[in-house]
Design a protein around this motif. Structure first.
Motif, PDB file in Angstrom:
ATOM      1  N   GLU A 272       0.841  -1.196   0.000  1.00  0.00           N
ATOM      2  CA  GLU A 272       0.000   0.000   0.000  1.00  0.00           C
ATOM      3  C   GLU A 272       0.879   1.249   0.000  1.00  0.00           C
ATOM      4  O   GLU A 272       2.014   1.214   0.444  1.00  0.00           O
ATOM      5  N   GLU A 273       0.315   2.327  -0.506  1.00  0.00           N
ATOM      6  CA  GLU A 273       1.065   3.579  -0.537  1.00  0.00           C
ATOM      7  C   GLU A 273       1.185   4.157   0.866  1.00  0.00           C
ATOM      8  O   GLU A 273       0.446   3.784   1.773  1.00  0.00           O
ATOM      9  N   HIS A 274       2.098   5.110   0.987  1.00  0.00           N
ATOM     10  CA  HIS A 274       2.292   5.794   2.273  1.00  0.00           C
ATOM     11  C   HIS A 274       1.020   6.559   2.633  1.00  0.00           C
ATOM     12  O   HIS A 274       0.418   7.213   1.792  1.00  0.00           O
ATOM     13  N   ILE A 275       0.625   6.485   3.899  1.00  0.00           N
ATOM     14  CA  ILE A 275      -0.593   7.179   4.363  1.00  0.00           C
ATOM     15  C   ILE A 275      -0.197   8.493   5.031  1.00  0.00           C
ATOM     16  O   ILE A 275       0.756   8.525   5.812  1.00  0.00           O
ATOM     17  N   PRO A 276      -0.904   9.581   4.735  1.00  0.00           N
ATOM     18  CA  PRO A 276      -0.581  10.863   5.381  1.00  0.00           C
ATOM     19  C   PRO A 276      -0.619  10.734   6.894  1.00  0.00           C
ATOM     20  O   PRO A 276      -1.413   9.964   7.449  1.00  0.00           O
ATOM     21  N   GLU A 277       0.254  11.497   7.553  1.00  0.00           N
ATOM     22  CA  GLU A 277       0.393  11.394   9.013  1.00  0.00           C
ATOM     23  C   GLU A 277       0.561  12.787   9.587  1.00  0.00           C
ATOM     24  O   GLU A 277       1.161  13.659   8.987  1.00  0.00           O
ATOM     25  N   LEU A 278      -0.042  13.007  10.754  1.00  0.00           N
ATOM     26  CA  LEU A 278       0.011  14.312  11.433  1.00  0.00           C
ATOM     27  C   LEU A 278       0.262  14.072  12.915  1.00  0.00           C
ATOM     28  O   LEU A 278      -0.236  13.095  13.477  1.00  0.00           O
ATOM     29  N   GLY A 279       1.001  14.973  13.547  1.00  0.00           N
ATOM     30  CA  GLY A 279       1.089  14.956  15.006  1.00  0.00           C
ATOM     31  C   GLY A 279      -0.070  15.773  15.559  1.00  0.00           C
ATOM     32  O   GLY A 279      -0.624  16.630  14.869  1.00  0.00           O
ATOM     33  N   MET A 280      -0.463  15.529  16.800  1.00  0.00           N
ATOM     34  CA  MET A 280      -1.570  16.276  17.406  1.00  0.00           C
ATOM     35  C   MET A 280      -1.242  17.773  17.470  1.00  0.00           C
ATOM     36  O   MET A 280      -2.119  18.612  17.286  1.00  0.00           O
ATOM     37  N   ASP A 281       0.034  18.095  17.698  1.00  0.00           N
ATOM     38  CA  ASP A 281       0.432  19.513  17.732  1.00  0.00           C
ATOM     39  C   ASP A 281       0.286  20.160  16.362  1.00  0.00           C
ATOM     40  O   ASP A 281      -0.124  21.320  16.247  1.00  0.00           O
ATOM     41  N   GLU A 282       0.634  19.399  15.303  1.00  0.00           N
ATOM     42  CA  GLU A 282       0.490  19.931  13.938  1.00  0.00           C
ATOM     43  C   GLU A 282      -0.977  20.161  13.607  1.00  0.00           C
ATOM     44  O   GLU A 282      -1.337  21.157  12.987  1.00  0.00           O
ATOM     45  N   ALA A 284      -3.298  20.845  15.776  1.00  0.00           N
ATOM     46  CA  ALA A 284      -3.713  22.032  16.540  1.00  0.00           C
ATOM     47  C   ALA A 284      -3.286  23.312  15.821  1.00  0.00           C
ATOM     48  O   ALA A 284      -4.088  24.247  15.670  1.00  0.00           O
ATOM     49  N   ALA A 285      -2.025  23.353  15.351  1.00  0.00           N
ATOM     50  CA  ALA A 285      -1.522  24.552  14.655  1.00  0.00           C
ATOM     51  C   ALA A 285      -2.369  24.830  13.419  1.00  0.00           C
ATOM     52  O   ALA A 285      -2.720  25.978  13.123  1.00  0.00           O
ATOM     53  N   ASP A 286      -2.736  23.757  12.709  1.00  0.00           N
ATOM     54  CA  ASP A 286      -3.545  23.906  11.500  1.00  0.00           C
ATOM     55  C   ASP A 286      -4.944  24.433  11.840  1.00  0.00           C
ATOM     56  O   ASP A 286      -5.458  25.349  11.193  1.00  0.00           O
ATOM     57  N   LEU A 287      -5.564  23.858  12.888  1.00  0.00           N
ATOM     58  CA  LEU A 287      -6.927  24.266  13.266  1.00  0.00           C
ATOM     59  C   LEU A 287      -6.954  25.682  13.845  1.00  0.00           C
ATOM     60  O   LEU A 287      -7.978  26.355  13.807  1.00  0.00           O
ATOM     61  N   LEU A 288      -5.807  26.131  14.369  1.00  0.00           N
ATOM     62  CA  LEU A 288      -5.724  27.508  14.889  1.00  0.00           C
ATOM     63  C   LEU A 288      -5.289  28.483  13.794  1.00  0.00           C
ATOM     64  O   LEU A 288      -5.128  29.681  14.054  1.00  0.00           O
ATOM     65  N   GLY A 289      -5.067  27.958  12.589  1.00  0.00           N
ATOM     66  CA  GLY A 289      -4.631  28.820  11.482  1.00  0.00           C
ATOM     67  C   GLY A 289      -3.289  29.471  11.763  1.00  0.00           C
ATOM     68  O   GLY A 289      -2.993  30.549  11.256  1.00  0.00           O
ATOM     69  N   ASN A 290      -2.469  28.809  12.613  1.00  0.00           N
ATOM     70  CA  ASN A 290      -1.145  29.333  12.999  1.00  0.00           C
ATOM     71  C   ASN A 290      -1.208  30.751  13.577  1.00  0.00           C
ATOM     72  O   ASN A 290      -0.253  31.512  13.495  1.00  0.00           O
ATOM     73  N   GLN A 291      -2.371  31.106  14.162  1.00  0.00           N
ATOM     74  CA  GLN A 291      -2.538  32.471  14.713  1.00  0.00           C
ATOM     75  C   GLN A 291      -2.018  32.592  16.152  1.00  0.00           C
ATOM     76  O   GLN A 291      -1.668  33.673  16.576  1.00  0.00           O
ATOM     77  N   TYR A 292      -2.057  31.471  16.867  1.00  0.00           N
ATOM     78  CA  TYR A 292      -1.679  31.535  18.286  1.00  0.00           C
ATOM     79  C   TYR A 292      -0.518  30.592  18.552  1.00  0.00           C
ATOM     80  O   TYR A 292      -0.624  29.391  18.288  1.00  0.00           O
ATOM     81  N   PRO A 293       0.591  31.089  19.101  1.00  0.00           N
ATOM     82  CA  PRO A 293       1.656  30.168  19.513  1.00  0.00           C
ATOM     83  C   PRO A 293       1.185  29.400  20.749  1.00  0.00           C
ATOM     84  O   PRO A 293       0.366  29.896  21.511  1.00  0.00           O
ATOM     85  N   PHE A 294       1.655  28.172  20.905  1.00  0.00           N
ATOM     86  CA  PHE A 294       1.222  27.416  22.088  1.00  0.00           C
ATOM     87  C   PHE A 294       2.305  26.455  22.553  1.00  0.00           C
ATOM     88  O   PHE A 294       3.172  26.046  21.791  1.00  0.00           O
ATOM     89  N   VAL A 443      -5.221  24.483  24.583  1.00  0.00           N
ATOM     90  CA  VAL A 443      -5.205  24.513  23.113  1.00  0.00           C
ATOM     91  C   VAL A 443      -6.478  23.906  22.517  1.00  0.00           C
ATOM     92  O   VAL A 443      -7.166  24.537  21.710  1.00  0.00           O
ATOM     93  N   PHE A 444      -6.821  22.673  22.915  1.00  0.00           N
ATOM     94  CA  PHE A 444      -7.961  22.010  22.263  1.00  0.00           C
ATOM     95  C   PHE A 444      -9.301  22.500  22.800  1.00  0.00           C
ATOM     96  O   PHE A 444     -10.302  22.456  22.091  1.00  0.00           O
ATOM     97  N   ALA A 445      -9.319  23.007  24.047  1.00  0.00           N
ATOM     98  CA  ALA A 445     -10.550  23.627  24.555  1.00  0.00           C
ATOM     99  C   ALA A 445     -10.855  24.886  23.744  1.00  0.00           C
ATOM    100  O   ALA A 445     -11.999  25.144  23.354  1.00  0.00           O
ATOM    101  N   PHE A 446      -9.796  25.644  23.451  1.00  0.00           N
ATOM    102  CA  PHE A 446      -9.944  26.859  22.639  1.00  0.00           C
ATOM    103  C   PHE A 446     -10.397  26.491  21.222  1.00  0.00           C
ATOM    104  O   PHE A 446     -11.290  27.127  20.651  1.00  0.00           O
ATOM    105  N   ILE A 447      -9.792  25.423  20.654  1.00  0.00           N
ATOM    106  CA  ILE A 447     -10.183  24.967  19.309  1.00  0.00           C
ATOM    107  C   ILE A 447     -11.642  24.508  19.313  1.00  0.00           C
ATOM    108  O   ILE A 447     -12.399  24.796  18.383  1.00  0.00           O
ATOM    109  N   TYR A 448     -12.043  23.803  20.388  1.00  0.00           N
ATOM    110  CA  TYR A 448     -13.425  23.319  20.483  1.00  0.00           C
ATOM    111  C   TYR A 448     -14.407  24.497  20.449  1.00  0.00           C
ATOM    112  O   TYR A 448     -15.399  24.470  19.716  1.00  0.00           O
ATOM    113  N   LEU A 449     -14.100  25.535  21.244  1.00  0.00           N
ATOM    114  CA  LEU A 449     -14.958  26.735  21.216  1.00  0.00           C
ATOM    115  C   LEU A 449     -14.971  27.346  19.830  1.00  0.00           C
ATOM    116  O   LEU A 449     -16.018  27.761  19.326  1.00  0.00           O
TER     117      LEU A 449
END
Length: 681
Positions: A272-282, A284-294, A443-449
């Motif tokens: 099978e081909e390589h499957i895309p992979e993300l870290g939880m921090d990555e 979070a950065a994506d869902l925050l639009g890289n607007q907030y450092p954490f 971080v994720f509480a803020f993303i949830y809101l």
């Protein structure tokens, strides 16, 4: 049919010849596609001046079709080359009711004799192959799309074929896997996780082939193979639903880049081909639009290990609870009911009643709160247009566009998040510095809101999500995953291996976020010897763990007069390892600061330091932290500084357990002064 070992060896040669012929044909096909593609490109290049737009589009489509067919031929050849190394690993002779006996050879890929239209090797994921894992000799059955096929298994064999040579053949009428499993587990580890198709156990096979669960939670003890099983599950789903799911449609959330590299071989090994992979921090950065450092999760755990600050622990503990998620949901309800203060709006002589504004705001109850305001403003413009029977001026549109949002108490998610802590009467639980730097627990509480207030459509293409190390994520993180990924999920981990006990989630906790989840518990541990498993049980007892009966040296606890003596002894242990024939030695420290000190003190060639920035896992001698070693395994493990001074808190205890359970064959702990209380018994 191939009754003796000699006949099996002769049959292997026949299969290898057929594979060699297929590879030659594959070579010819790849060359032909390559030549045709080149000729087509040359033709277009020479005649493009006389081609109109329609001709160019048609030519482009033709080239794409040829390239796609060529790529398929290359992929097919790659699979054949893989089979030539090791064509199959298992065989069952199956007699369907009322029919003749058929020998079924099972390998990593299928192989058909195209001329005779006969299946010679069956893919391990094919329905018929499931019997190899699920049944011994006697009655057996497998399920096809048209129903169940029943019959009997009259013979079952397992082979080890490497580089085209049969190393051994096992004829077994008990459990065929035990012997092979023991041989595989006794081997040295290397820098990549391997596929386990030849040794999949019945309970593991049920997890891999489960097609009904929308959320599958795998709670597996250390060394139970849960990550490998989850990856084989993805390979099975890609095979089973190959018309609707491709590798790019899946996503793996992994704990760090080193672990992602360590598991990167498994799916390509299975074709099978390589499957895309993300870290939880990555993520979070994506869902925050890289607007907030954490603060990252690694930084949070490092802070807990270096400085056990009670207020910091209290903030983490509260924000990792179900009560916290429940209060966030109650607050959102409060915001919906009380923070839009509708007031009568005047546009010229016309008055728009407050009741109309409130009714329109509530009408959009399915729309995220802050997204409703422009919709209400548009409804007001329509109301004015209908009442006055004329177009609105630019000024009137602007007046309405500004007036409606002013009726809502806050416009920024961060202001609402801060207000939440005031609302629950705990303003001190939210800390943010002048650089707008969020603590990891926020971080994720803020993303949830943010999702609930502004909405989000970033990951709609993902058709299956795999989440590893489930115990390290909190209820609010799972609530975010639930809203961001509407697809099926496989979630796996071990609550005994948490690196932060103040924010750990068990399978039961995850079930509360995903009540539809099917939970599977894997208690058999394959990684460590019985002696190492028993030793780790002294640190964190788990009465359910069942070690595979594989024995080895008892773990060694060595006391030294000073830190310098300890480091000198570690140097000697490295030298012994380098002469041993083993492939990997992990020196696993509590903190990165300690790991750097050991690395600096040893200064030995070929000793690698793994940090949170590392992206690859190498065999040999590796110095790292328990946090970064999670999911990895080593032939030998040394845990330095196992003293009462180093390992004293609940977080430290978790780290010590993780460190010890990385060892496959040998475990050594060194210390000076007093031993940690977690081992003093």
């Amino acid at each position: 049919m191939n009754a003796t070992e000699q006949e099996e060896r002769e049959y292997l040669e026949v299969i290898k010849e057929k594979l060699a012929l297929a590879i030659r044909r594959g070579d010819d096909a790849v060359k032909q596609f390559s030549d045709e593609l080149r000729q087509k490109k040359e033709y277009i290049h020479e005649h493009q001046s006389g081609m109109d737009d329609a001709d160019m589009v048609a030519a482009g489509q033709s080239i794409n079709r040829m390239a796609f067919t060529g790529e398929a031929a290359v992929a097919r050849k790659r699979k054949l080359l893989k089979l030539a190394q090791s064509p199959y690993f298992g065989r069952i002779d199956f007699t369907p009711q009322g029919q003749a006996t058929m020998p079924v050879y099972i390998g990593v890929h299928s192989f058909t004799d195209e001329r005779q239209r006969q299946g010679l090797i069956y893919d391990w994921r094919a329905p018929i192959s499931s019997m190899f894992y699920d049944f011994e000799l006697g009655d057996a059955a497998f399920t096809t799309p048209s129903g169940e096929v029943q019959g009997t298994i009259d013979l079952k064999r397992q082979y080890k074929i490497r580089d085209g040579r049969m190393e051994f053949l096992i004829e077994n009428d008990v459990n065929i896997h035990d012997d092979v499993l023991q041989r595989e587990l006794a081997k040295s580890s290397d820098d990549k996780m391997k596929n386990i198709v030849a040794t999949i156990q019945r309970d593991q096979n049920a997890v891999i082939r489960n097609e009904t669960a929308s959320v599958m939670v795998i709670q597996g003890v250390a060394g139970s193979g849960k990550t490998s099983i989850a990856l084989h599950r993805l390979a099975f789903l890609l095979y089973r639903y190959r018309d609707t799911i491709a590798a790019k449609d899946l996503l793996i959330i992994s704990p760090n880049k080193v672990f992602a590299d360590y598991i990167s071989n498994v799916l390509p090994e299975l074709g099978e081909e390589h499957i895309p992979e993300l870290g939880m921090d990555e993520l979070a950065a994506d869902l925050l639009g890289n607007q907030y450092p954490f603060q990252t999760f690694f930084e949070q755990v490092s802070a807990l290990l270096e400085n056990h600050e009670p207020a910091f622990i209290e903030r983490i503990r509260f924000k990792s609870s179900f009560e916290f998620l429940s209060q966030l949901n109650q607050y959102l309800l409060h915001v919906e009911n009380h923070y839009f203060t509708a007031a009568e709006l005047r546009v010229g002589p016309l008055r728009i009643p407050a009741a109309f504004l409130l009714e329109r705001f509530k009408a959009y109850h399915r729309v995220p709160l802050l997204k409703r305001l422009p919709l209400v403003a548009e409804d007001v413009r329509t109301y004015v247009r209908d009442a006055t029977r004329r177009k609105l001026t630019g000024q009137e549109k602007a007046t309405i566009g500004e007036a409606v949002p002013r009726m809502f108490k806050f416009h920024q998610v961060l202001d609402l998040y801060r207000d939440f802590y005031r609302w629950i009467g705990k303003p001190g639980l939210f800390r943010i510095d002048h650089r707008m730097h969020l603590e990891y627990a926020d971080v994720f509480a803020f993303i949830y809101l943010r999702i609930r207030l502004e909405g989000l459509t970033a990951y709609e293409h993902v058709k299956h999500l795999l989440v590893d190390e489930m115990q390290d994520y909190t209820p609010v993180q799972y609530a975010v995953l639930s809203r961001v990924f509407g697809c099926r999920k496989t979630i796996l981990g071990d609550v005994s291996q948490t690196v932060n006990p103040y924010s750990a989630s068990s399978a039961e906790a995850i079930e509360r976020v995903f009540p539809q989840a099917e939970v599977v518990r894997l208690y058999r541990s394959y990684r460590s010897t019985v002696e190492i498993t028993a030793f780790a049980q002294r640190i964190t007892p788990n009465p359910h763990i069942i070690p595979l009966e594989r024995h080895g040296q008892a773990p060694v606890i060595a006391r030294f007069g000073s830190k310098d003596e300890e480091l000198k002894a570690i140097q000697e242990l490295i030298a012994t390892f380098q002469r041993s024939g083993n492939n990997s030695l992990g020196i696993i420290c509590k903190t990165l600061r300690q790991a750097r000190q050991v690395h600096e003190a040893l200064k030995a060639p070929g000793v690698h330091l793994l940090t949170e920035e590392s992206t690859t896992f190498k065999e040999g001698v590796v110095i790292t932290t328990a946090h970064l070693a999670k999911g990895l395994e080593f032939d030998e493990v040394i845990v330095p500084f196992a003293s009462a001074h180093t390992y004293k808190t609940e977080v430290d205890k978790s780290m010590l357990y993780v460190a010890c359970t990385r060892a496959m064959h040998q475990l050594t702990l060194t210390y000076s002064k007093d031993i940690t209380p977690f081992l003093s018994a």
